[in-house]
Design an enzyme around this catalytic site. Sequence first.
Site, PDB file in Angstrom:
ATOM      1  N   ALA A  69       0.809  -1.212   0.000  1.00 28.54           N
ATOM      2  CA  ALA A  69       0.000   0.000   0.000  1.00 28.54           C
ATOM      3  C   ALA A  69       0.843   1.263   0.000  1.00 28.54           C
ATOM      4  O   ALA A  69       0.435   2.295  -0.550  1.00 28.54           O
ATOM      5  CB  ALA A  69      -0.943   0.005   1.200  1.00 28.54           C
ATOM      6  N   THR A 240       9.808  -7.293 -12.638  1.00 28.15           N
ATOM      7  CA  THR A 240       9.289  -8.648 -12.716  1.00 28.15           C
ATOM      8  C   THR A 240       8.191  -8.874 -11.684  1.00 28.15           C
ATOM      9  O   THR A 240       8.372  -8.595 -10.498  1.00 28.15           O
ATOM     10  CB  THR A 240      10.417  -9.671 -12.480  1.00 28.15           C
ATOM     11  OG1 THR A 240      11.420  -9.483 -13.479  1.00 28.15           O
ATOM     12  CG2 THR A 240       9.892 -11.095 -12.553  1.00 28.15           C
ATOM     13  N   CYS A 325       4.891   2.150  10.986  1.00 28.95           N
ATOM     14  CA  CYS A 325       5.771   2.885  10.075  1.00 28.95           C
ATOM     15  C   CYS A 325       6.642   3.892  10.799  1.00 28.95           C
ATOM     16  O   CYS A 325       7.627   4.379  10.254  1.00 28.95           O
ATOM     17  CB  CYS A 325       4.948   3.592   8.999  1.00 28.95           C
ATOM     18  SG  CYS A 325       3.938   4.947   9.630  1.00 28.95           S
TER      19      CYS A 325
END
Length: 374
Positions: A69, A240, A325
């Site tokens: 996110a 990738t 965070c």
Amino acid sequence: MYLDNNATTQVDKRVAEEIMQLFLEDYGNAGSRTHEHGQRAQQIANRARSVIAQTLGSRDDEVVFTSGATEANNIAVLGIAPEGLRTDHRHIVSTSIEHKAVLEPLKRLEDSGFEVDLIQPDQHGRVAAADVLAAVRPDTLLVSVMAANNETGIIQPIEEICAGLVGHEAWLHVDAAQTYGKHSAPLLDRRIDLMSLSAHKVFGPKGVGALIARRRGYRRPPLTPLTVGGGQERGLRPGTLPVPLVAGFARAAELAFEEHAARQAACKKYRADVIAGLAPLNPVLHGEHENCLPHVLNVSLPGLDSEAVMVAWRELIEVSNGSACTSASYEPSHVLAAMGVPKDQVLGALRLSWSHLSPPADWPEAVSRVRALL
């Protein structure tokens, strides 16, 4: 006892089994179309994209896989900025309680000449849709409001904001990391142009998420990629594709929606047990809990610092005192401060977040340890 599920959840065993099978057997590159391993990888990725899209009433080509996110938020907020410069729409409306993955990109745009209005919440942790909509101007480029707050669990009025923005050109972004698969009904509104998702908040693997970029008619949101080097994910997120993680995300999403009612019921019952267990300590609850996710509780214990409580509960109950965070360099919660919570309560605040998998906690022992601090 792990009660920090807003930071991350354990990977569901059914999801882990599928991921490991793909790591060990179907390990092809989805971009290699000239052989069977690559074609098989592409088929698995396409199915995963379809699963995520279906859960949100979106089209397959509106799902852009990301590393999580945080990256999705950055692509949405920073990626829309060149369109604002091109059209001279340099005004943004958001809230003061957003995750740092939104607030910090907004600060970067503000430093480069954009005007950012941050709407304050009420004392219960909820912003008023009327305040958000009143701040929108003809030159507003973006409105960004989270679906539910990661620290308090308070659900924000996304449906009312969607209704109020009908007919306005501003792009609407919703950080849905905490509600996807848990409180998803508001996310079906197609007035939401951009939406950020995270797999590891819904019992999937870390390292994968998605940005939902919905069309308006035939027009895609005018996003500029933040990285270049390949055409993957419609050029918005080159690199990738981690097929095992993408497939694990989709499987976790399937299970979340299939088992939603049972999971919600278990979390509501656990919530009642948590509140009853902490009651002898006279906790101060932060937020209006009629508008709170059933698996989250933000509390302060009078006269106690959060760090002291977490040390006392070590090897008994694992909780946090804010967003993961910012835990590496702890700062008092900007969310609780915006709600007008007194400073001593902010410093003593604890976030408890459980899941349908959480076993009962030993609350009498937890209370005893806290009382020993007084």
